[in-house]
Design a protein around this motif. Structure first.
Motif, PDB file in Angstrom:
ATOM      1  N   ASP A 154       6.496  14.936  -9.203  1.00 21.23           N
ATOM      2  CA  ASP A 154       5.296  15.709  -9.536  1.00 21.23           C
ATOM      3  C   ASP A 154       4.130  15.539  -8.561  1.00 21.23           C
ATOM      4  OD1 ASP A 154       6.651  16.570 -11.798  1.00 21.23           O
ATOM      5  OD2 ASP A 154       5.818  14.996 -13.076  1.00 21.23           O
ATOM      6  N   TRP A 155       4.059  14.386  -7.909  1.00 22.87           N
ATOM      7  CA  TRP A 155       2.827  14.098  -7.184  1.00 22.87           C
ATOM      8  C   TRP A 155       3.015  13.696  -5.725  1.00 22.87           C
ATOM      9  CZ3 TRP A 155      -1.207  15.664  -9.770  1.00 22.87           C
ATOM     10  CH2 TRP A 155      -1.161  15.683 -11.177  1.00 22.87           C
ATOM     11  N   ALA A 156       4.153  13.231  -5.354  1.00 25.59           N
ATOM     12  CA  ALA A 156       4.320  12.644  -4.020  1.00 25.59           C
ATOM     13  C   ALA A 156       4.092  13.669  -2.922  1.00 25.59           C
ATOM     14  CB  ALA A 156       5.718  12.029  -3.885  1.00 25.59           C
ATOM     15  N   ARG A 157       3.479  13.209  -1.844  1.00 25.00           N
ATOM     16  CA  ARG A 157       3.255  14.056  -0.680  1.00 25.00           C
ATOM     17  C   ARG A 157       4.358  13.828   0.342  1.00 25.00           C
ATOM     18  NH1 ARG A 157      -2.652  11.769  -0.033  1.00 25.00           N
ATOM     19  NH2 ARG A 157      -1.513  10.027  -0.978  1.00 25.00           N
ATOM     20  N   THR A 158       4.392  14.706   1.334  1.00 20.27           N
ATOM     21  CA  THR A 158       5.491  14.667   2.298  1.00 20.27           C
ATOM     22  C   THR A 158       5.603  13.313   2.977  1.00 20.27           C
ATOM     23  OG1 THR A 158       5.308  17.057   2.693  1.00 20.27           O
ATOM     24  CG2 THR A 158       6.412  15.744   4.380  1.00 20.27           C
ATOM     25  N   TRP A 159       4.462  12.715   3.362  1.00 19.55           N
ATOM     26  CA  TRP A 159       4.530  11.455   4.094  1.00 19.55           C
ATOM     27  C   TRP A 159       5.168  10.354   3.256  1.00 19.55           C
ATOM     28  CZ3 TRP A 159       2.438   6.973   2.370  1.00 19.55           C
ATOM     29  CH2 TRP A 159       1.392   7.040   1.439  1.00 19.55           C
ATOM     30  N   GLY A 214       0.777  -1.220   0.000  1.00 21.42           N
ATOM     31  CA  GLY A 214       0.000   0.000   0.000  1.00 21.42           C
ATOM     32  C   GLY A 214       0.816   1.281   0.000  1.00 21.42           C
ATOM     33  N   LEU A 215       2.117   1.194   0.231  1.00 18.48           N
ATOM     34  CA  LEU A 215       2.955   2.400   0.226  1.00 18.48           C
ATOM     35  C   LEU A 215       3.455   2.758  -1.172  1.00 18.48           C
ATOM     36  CD1 LEU A 215       5.084   1.874   3.486  1.00 18.48           C
ATOM     37  CD2 LEU A 215       3.176   3.440   3.133  1.00 18.48           C
ATOM     38  N   ARG A 216       2.998   2.044  -2.184  1.00 24.57           N
ATOM     39  CA  ARG A 216       3.428   2.338  -3.557  1.00 24.57           C
ATOM     40  C   ARG A 216       2.788   3.653  -4.037  1.00 24.57           C
ATOM     41  NH1 ARG A 216      -0.440  -1.838  -3.940  1.00 24.57           N
ATOM     42  NH2 ARG A 216      -2.165  -1.489  -5.421  1.00 24.57           N
ATOM     43  N   PRO A 217       3.309   4.242  -5.102  1.00 22.32           N
ATOM     44  CA  PRO A 217       2.720   5.462  -5.657  1.00 22.32           C
ATOM     45  C   PRO A 217       1.229   5.294  -5.926  1.00 22.32           C
ATOM     46  CG  PRO A 217       4.839   5.062  -6.673  1.00 22.32           C
ATOM     47  CD  PRO A 217       4.543   3.862  -5.815  1.00 22.32           C
ATOM     48  N   GLU A 218       0.450   6.264  -5.481  1.00 15.98           N
ATOM     49  CA  GLU A 218      -1.007   6.280  -5.620  1.00 15.98           C
ATOM     50  C   GLU A 218      -1.678   5.214  -4.764  1.00 15.98           C
ATOM     51  OE1 GLU A 218      -2.473   6.789  -9.673  1.00 15.98           O
ATOM     52  OE2 GLU A 218      -0.423   7.289 -10.273  1.00 15.98           O
ATOM     53  N   GLY A 219      -0.931   4.605  -3.843  1.00 19.13           N
ATOM     54  CA  GLY A 219      -1.521   3.660  -2.911  1.00 19.13           C
ATOM     55  C   GLY A 219      -2.126   2.447  -3.591  1.00 19.13           C
ATOM     56  N   ARG A 220      -3.203   1.954  -3.013  1.00 13.39           N
ATOM     57  CA  ARG A 220      -3.805   0.714  -3.527  1.00 13.39           C
ATOM     58  C   ARG A 220      -4.446   0.900  -4.889  1.00 13.39           C
ATOM     59  NH1 ARG A 220      -3.103  -2.441   0.668  1.00 13.39           N
ATOM     60  NH2 ARG A 220      -3.118  -1.519   2.769  1.00 13.39           N
ATOM     61  N   HIS A 221      -4.638   2.153  -5.304  1.00 13.97           N
ATOM     62  CA  HIS A 221      -5.212   2.410  -6.628  1.00 13.97           C
ATOM     63  C   HIS A 221      -4.133   2.501  -7.700  1.00 13.97           C
ATOM     64  CE1 HIS A 221      -9.077   3.081  -4.735  1.00 13.97           C
ATOM     65  NE2 HIS A 221      -8.526   3.969  -3.921  1.00 13.97           N
ATOM     66  N   GLY A 222      -2.866   2.543  -7.292  1.00 13.53           N
ATOM     67  CA  GLY A 222      -1.787   2.683  -8.256  1.00 13.53           C
ATOM     68  C   GLY A 222      -1.308   1.347  -8.788  1.00 13.53           C
ATOM     69  N   ALA A 223      -0.470   1.430  -9.803  1.00 15.69           N
ATOM     70  CA  ALA A 223       0.106   0.209 -10.387  1.00 15.69           C
ATOM     71  C   ALA A 223       0.943  -0.513  -9.343  1.00 15.69           C
ATOM     72  CB  ALA A 223       0.961   0.575 -11.593  1.00 15.69           C
ATOM     73  N   LEU A 224       0.830  -1.830  -9.300  1.00 18.62           N
ATOM     74  CA  LEU A 224       1.579  -2.619  -8.319  1.00 18.62           C
ATOM     75  C   LEU A 224       3.079  -2.538  -8.589  1.00 18.62           C
ATOM     76  CD1 LEU A 224       1.464  -4.580  -5.919  1.00 18.62           C
ATOM     77  CD2 LEU A 224       1.281  -6.465  -7.579  1.00 18.62           C
ATOM     78  N   VAL A 225       3.441  -2.486  -9.865  1.00 19.10           N
ATOM     79  CA  VAL A 225       4.846  -2.491 -10.259  1.00 19.10           C
ATOM     80  C   VAL A 225       5.106  -1.272 -11.140  1.00 19.10           C
ATOM     81  CG1 VAL A 225       6.640  -3.734 -11.509  1.00 19.10           C
ATOM     82  CG2 VAL A 225       4.963  -5.007 -10.132  1.00 19.10           C
TER      83      VAL A 225
END
Length: 870
Positions: free
Chosen positions: A186-191, A163-174
């Motif tokens: 471009d998109w990552a948040r501080t956390w 779940g810590l991947r980019p865009e979380g569980r909605h993002g591409a697994l790989v």
């Protein structure tokens, strides 16, 4: 290795789940004492159906060493993390074996990146194993492999969480390396950057994982350059704490206040902010991070020790909770046998003993979290560009020049002196200096400020509290740099008593002390000395410290201009009170004696460069008493103005009856006769700013009755008096302005300056003395009272008040900046630019001058309307 019997007993006592496993599979008893290589080798060769069995056998080995004391917390967590690596590697291999016969593996590369506690090599017995996946080649194939690995490993061992991947569980697994980098930019948040602090390659194509890690490192350590990073992390911690239901917080060992997350967030924030400039801070395990933060001077030794012991305690409790039934939990049992068992396994003879230790550690975690996460130094560090955090000496000189240091070589000399050697002092200075230099660069005089910082550090560097205060004492370091680079007046005061910089850590310490408290403290200090010179020296030393307090509060914007005037006047009152008490000691035939404040002191509008305008009076009747009163007055004046290390308080007696030619200390009777028979209008006007300051209370009360009858007369002025008032005002305007002074730039006597405004207020008081609201010695309250009574329109009030406050600020700031009183604005150059900067105009001197001239022009016009009826 522990003894088998000892290991079995320890595991049986601590873990019902592992004890059941041992009873069901007695052949696994050998695992209690086997080597790590042996245990992990069985994982590497296990089939999918055997993976759970071999995982539990390895948990037997790790828990046996843990529970018998053979391994400490760090070693236990690292061993669990290595077991997770082996499980992930075997799971990926099994997934590939399943998919291989039907699919062409080709050039597909897949790396498993461990995150969270697994990445930090501090895994729990029961926890999610956080991962992300990076691949090259056929992403569809890599995704299938990753998904199947999760399916194999999760049910058999630890749940695998991507779940810590980019865009979380909605993002591409790989994702590919480039895709990952694009997302982070471009998109990552501080956390998400905070989470990446723990990232490391754990399984699969380790070289690809290392390449990915090398590519994302600059983005991780540049995250602190993003606006609001500190606030983001603070907000995230608040949300995590609030996510725990209120009813459960008292039992929560991880997420609640005083839990593990408090420590982890504090440590990660310190790493993220300071790690930009210090690569030594770029470590993953929390305990190791505490070590390097402490070694680098970013964390006090005591704080480091307290955090370390608290972290170990909380994590140990967490481990013992999870071992009981091999369930993921962070909740301490409310009572009963589960709590009894937990307390016993942890070595406590009672539940109460455990609870007491837990409460103490939780309080430590919360206290240090608040101290570290919310200290202003973190915000200040994030404002320092990364390039300034890690300069070589050759780069530093040019960078210092760019920052505005006029003499970079001298600045480098000071920096070398401050950071030389391997002492703790030098280490902490290296951590502080980027912030100090950056703050100095924004001040009017960075070179002078750095010299002063070095001088203060030379005096206090070996004092244990000094650097601890700058690093941990709230805004102290930032404030000190700002003040040293702004005010020669403050610097001169501080260098004689550098201990006073303690005031800078807390706004409460910068609140001016009440006159009564000051007077009492000064009298008590003076009473400890029989010699008058020593007694007054003690009083003047207190005055210096209070001047430091008031100057700092003024420059930091904690006081407005009227508050500054009141604070300085109260301080002067207290000094005069103590000085009079000392000078009156053992004076034979001394009559009752009192001091009347006049001018800016009487108006409670004292500035940093003001003398003390006073009048002495006595209540005696004989010539002997008059002479005794004169000796006391001379003694007060001499003691308070004598040249010493502490700044003098000059007493001006020129406003007494008959001026310089008059009796030094008139009797109250003579004073009354003078004002009844011979005082001119301007002397009656001067009484509008007169008030009791020090001395005999009964005499002061009698003086007040006399003064009120003279200055507040019903019916106002007659026409002859109005003409006289205007004549004297015209002479003041034309004759008192110093030769060559710019009438548009003299803060006291110029057009729209303080005298213009004060005379307008005083005329309103003379004309409307029957109004009780106008019975004040202060200028702005007099104007406000006149407006409230309908004698001044609101537009004129606003113009006069705004000009008075701004011109007072300018006058005080000129004194604070140069260290000597000054009334006239600088004509041009660096001094004018510095003044504009101090007043909040940046270096735009023209904007400052335009603002000053506009306010004073409006005030001058308003004053003329009042005085001349224009």
């Amino acid at each position: 290795m522990p003894d088998t019997d000892e290991a079995r007993l320890a595991v049986n006592a601590a873990s019902n789940a592992l004890a059941d496993f041992l009873r069901a599979h007695p052949q696994t008893e050998a695992a209690l004492t086997e080597s790590e290589d042996t245990g992990l080798e069985r994982i590497r060769s296990a089939g999918a159906s055997r993976l759970n069995f071999e995982w539990k056998a390895n948990l037997l080995r790790i828990s046996a060493a843990d529970l018998t004391g053979e391994a400490d917390l760090a070693a236990t967590s690292a061993a669990l993390s290595r077991l997770a690596d082996a499980v992930l590697a075997r799971g990926l291999e099994l997934a590939r074996n399943e998919l291989g016969p039907s699919m062409d593996m080709g050039e597909t590369r897949l790396a498993v990146i461990a995150m969270g506690k697994t990445g930090g090599e501090e895994l729990n017995y029961v926890s999610d194993v956080d991962v992300v996946f990076v691949a090259e080649g056929d992403l569809d194939l890599a995704t299938r492999q990753a998904a199947r690995m999760i399916q194999i490993v999760g049910p058999a061992t630890w749940p695998v969480d991507a779940g810590l991947r980019p865009e979380g569980r909605h993002g591409a697994l790989v994702r590919t390396v480039d895709s990952y980098l694009s997302y982070l930019r471009d998109w990552a948040r501080t956390w998400e950057f905070q989470a990446l602090l723990k990232a490391r390659p754990a399984a699969g194509d380790l070289q690809l994982g290392l390449d990915w890690l090398a590519a994302v490192q600059p983005l991780i350590w540049g995250a602190a350059n993003r606006p609001g990073v500190v606030a983001d992390i603070r907000d995230m911690r608040r949300k995590v704490a609030e996510s725990v239901p209120a009813a459960e917080r008292r039992y929560e060992i991880k997420l609640g206040p005083g839990g593990l997350r408090d420590i982890e967030f504090a440590v990660q924030l310190l790493q993220l902010v300071h790690g930009r400039g210090d690569p030594a801070l770029r470590v993953r395990p929390t305990l190791e991070a505490l070590d390097v933060l402490e070694a680098g001077g970013f964390l006090a030794r005591r704080d480091g020790e307290d955090l370390r012991s608290t972290y170990v305690f909380l994590r140990t409790v967490e481990h013992r909770l999870q071992l009981q039934r091999l369930l993921r939990t962070h909740r301490v049992p409310a009572g009963g046998e589960p709590l009894h068992q937990l307390a016993r396994v942890l070595g406590y003879t009672s539940d109460e003993g455990f609870h007491a230790a837990w409460r103490a550690h939780a309080a430590t975690a919360r206290r240090l979290h608040e101290k570290l996460v919310f200290k202003p130094l973190l915000d200040a560090v994030t404002r320092v560009p990364t390039v300034e955090l890690r300069l070589t000496e050759s780069e530093a000189a040019s960078r210092l020049a760019v920052l505005g240091f006029a003499d970079p070589e001298s600045a480098l000399t000071h920096i070398r002196r401050l950071t030389a050697g391997v002492s703790r002092t030098a280490t902490v200075q290296r951590a502080l200096l980027p912030v100090v230099l950056h703050e100095l660069a924004d001040s009017p005089e960075p070179d002078r400020g750095l010299l002063a910082y070095r001088q203060v550090s030379d005096k206090l560097g070996s004092t244990p509290w000094y650097l601890r205060l700058l690093r941990d004492g709230g805004p102290a370091a930032v404030r000190l740099a700002r003040l040293l680079g702004t005010s020669r007046y403050f610097t001169g005061l501080l260098l004689h008593v550098p201990q006073s910089l303690r005031y800078l850590s807390d706004n409460a310490d910068l609140t001016p002390r009440a006159r009564e408290d000051l007077a009492q403290g000064m009298r008590q200090a003076a009473a400890r000395h029989t010699d008058p010179t020593h007694a007054v020296s003690a009083v003047r030393a207190i005055r210096r410290r209070e001047l430091i307090r008031i100057a700092a509060a003024d420059l930091l914007g904690l006081l407005d201009d009227q508050q500054v005037g009141i604070a300085l006047s109260d301080l002067t009152d207290a000094v005069l009170d103590a000085g009079l008490a000392v000078a009156s000691r053992d004076v034979p035939d001394a009559p009752p004696i009192a001091m009347i404040g006049m001018g800016r002191l009487g108006g409670r509008e004292t500035g940093f460069g003001s003398d003390a305008d006073v009048v002495f009076i006595h209540g005696g009747e004989t010539d002997v008493e008059r002479k005794a009163a004169g000796r006391i007055a001379e003694s007060v004046r001499g003691l308070l103005s004598a040249p010493t290390a502490d700044p003098p308080l000059e007493i001006d007696l020129d406003l007494r009856p008959e001026g310089k030619g008059g009796t030094l200390v008139p009797s109250l009777a003579a004073y009354r006769r003078y004002y009844t028979d011979r005082a001119r209008l301007w002397e009656r006007q001067a009484l509008l700013r007169a008030r009791p300051v020090a001395g005999d209370a009964e005499l002061l009360e009698e003086w007040t009755t006399v003064a009120n009858g003279i200055r507040y007369r019903p019916g106002g002025l007659n026409e002859a008096e109005r003409v006289e008032f205007r004549r004297v005002k015209a002479r003041v305007d034309t004759e008192r302005l110093p030769r060559g002074a710019d009438p548009n730039g003299h803060t006291k006597l110029g057009r729209g300056g303080l005298v213009d405004i004060e005379w307008a207020a005083q005329l309103l008081q003379l004309e409307h003395g029957e109004e009780p609201g106008l019975h004040t010695t202060r200028t702005v309250p007099a104007l406000e009272a006149a407006a409230a009574a309908g004698h001044l329109d609101r537009v004129s009030l606003a113009e006069l008040r705004e000009a008075w406050e701004f011109v007072s600020r300018v006058r005080n700031d000129m004194t604070l900046a140069r260290g000597v009183p000054r009334d006239e604005l600088p004509r041009s150059g660096a001094e004018l630019a510095a003044l504009a900067q101090t007043l909040g105009f940046g270096e735009d001197t023209q904007e400052f001058l335009n603002h000053y001239r506009r306010l004073t022009r409006l005030a001058h016009d308003a004053a003329r309307r009042i005085v001349y009826g224009d």
